[in-house]
Design a protein around this motif. Structure first.
Motif, mmCIF file in Angstrom:
data_model
loop_
_atom_site.group_PDB
_atom_site.id
_atom_site.type_symbol
_atom_site.label_atom_id
_atom_site.label_comp_id
_atom_site.label_asym_id
_atom_site.label_seq_id
_atom_site.Cartn_x
_atom_site.Cartn_y
_atom_site.Cartn_z
ATOM 1 N N LEU A 57 0.941 -1.097 -0.299
ATOM 2 C CA LEU A 57 0.297 -0.142 0.490
ATOM 3 C C LEU A 57 0.833 0.939 0.098
ATOM 4 C CD1 LEU A 57 -3.053 -0.977 2.353
ATOM 5 C CD2 LEU A 57 -3.376 -0.909 0.106
ATOM 6 N N THR A 58 1.797 1.306 0.565
ATOM 7 C CA THR A 58 2.471 2.320 0.683
ATOM 8 C C THR A 58 3.809 3.084 -0.240
ATOM 9 O OG1 THR A 58 4.622 1.409 2.168
ATOM 10 C CG2 THR A 58 2.574 2.300 3.080
ATOM 11 N N LYS A 60 2.372 1.501 -3.164
ATOM 12 C CA LYS A 60 1.345 2.046 -3.983
ATOM 13 C C LYS A 60 1.890 0.615 -5.738
ATOM 14 C CE LYS A 60 0.214 6.666 -3.668
ATOM 15 N NZ LYS A 60 0.608 8.008 -4.353
#
Length: 248
Positions: A57-58, A60
């Motif tokens: 998530l962080t 991407k």
């Protein structure tokens, strides 16, 4: 489950009434609880706090994010399972209970009660119209497509070897340490020296604005904490706690 092996009452389930759960734990027994699950559950439902624990998530990273749908837990979660001081992994229920007892020798774990609770929970999965509130909530959560894909595991029996191994996580109660910019020790006592600062506007309840100096401290419960953040107290007042598991 409570530290003694008794299942927490409804609606004190993971992700439901956190404050109610914490109040129940500290008011009825040992100051820790047990999270009993399977490998199949931990792969989808076990989340770690902190941006470094969610690189997909962080960063991407879509390719890494897509792996959440595939079998297997994320790397950081597997590291906790393998090295966590409060994680117990076992192939059978008896081995799991023995491991749980070894993690908390000061508290007697009721083996018979714990096994009875798990068997009763598994038995409810045979009924499509179960009255078990937690199983009903899981089934409702899976109506949402995103929940089915990456957030909520298919309801299954904990004692079924196909879903194993069994996992138990000992959860501790910890007061939050980042108290609005005031540095504290582990019992919430402010240890930052006073120094003059410019007053800054702080938004209060109901959208009102007032001004307060950052170094202003309010005496509460063995230390100084900001007005808007409750801390752990032994017998009265609101509490804000966090359940945590340690990593060696």
């Amino acid at each position: 489950m409570a530290g003694t092996g008794k299942r927490l009452p409804a609606p004190l389930f993971p992700g439901f009434d956190t404050l109610g759960t914490l109040e129940h734990i500290v008011g009825t027994g040992p100051a820790h609880s047990w999270f009993v699950l399977t490998q199949k559950i931990i792969e989808k439902e076990f989340a770690l706090s902190g941006s470094e624990q969610d690189p997909d998530l962080t960063g991407k990273d879509l390719a890494l994010l897509a792996k959440r749908v595939a079998p297997g837990a994320p790397g950081p979660v597997e590291a906790f399972t393998a090295k966590g001081a409060d994680f117990v992994v076992a192939d059978t229920l008896h081995e799991l209970l023995a491991g749980m007892q070894s993690r908390s020798p000061e508290v007697r774990l009721d083996f018979a009660r714990t096994e009875r609770e798990i068997r009763a929970r598994d038995r409810e999965l045979d009924n499509d119209f179960t009255k078990d509130a937690q199983i009903t909530a899981i089934r409702r959560a899976r109506i949402f497509r995103g929940g089915r894909l990456i957030r909520v595991a298919t309801p299954h029996k904990l004692r079924d070897p196909r879903n194993g191994p069994l996992i138990a996580v000992k959860l501790h109660i910890l007061t939050r340490k980042s108290l609005g910019g005031i540095e504290t020790d582990l019992v919430a006592r402010g240890d930052r020296p006073r120094r003059p600062t410019r007053p800054r506007p702080v938004r209060g309840r109901g959208g009102q604005r007032f001004r307060r100096r950052r170094h202003e401290r309010l005496p509460l419960a063995r230390g100084h904490v900001p007005r808007r953040l409750p801390v752990l107290r032994s017998h009265r007042g609101p509490r804000r706690h966090t359940l945590v598991a340690r990593l060696e």
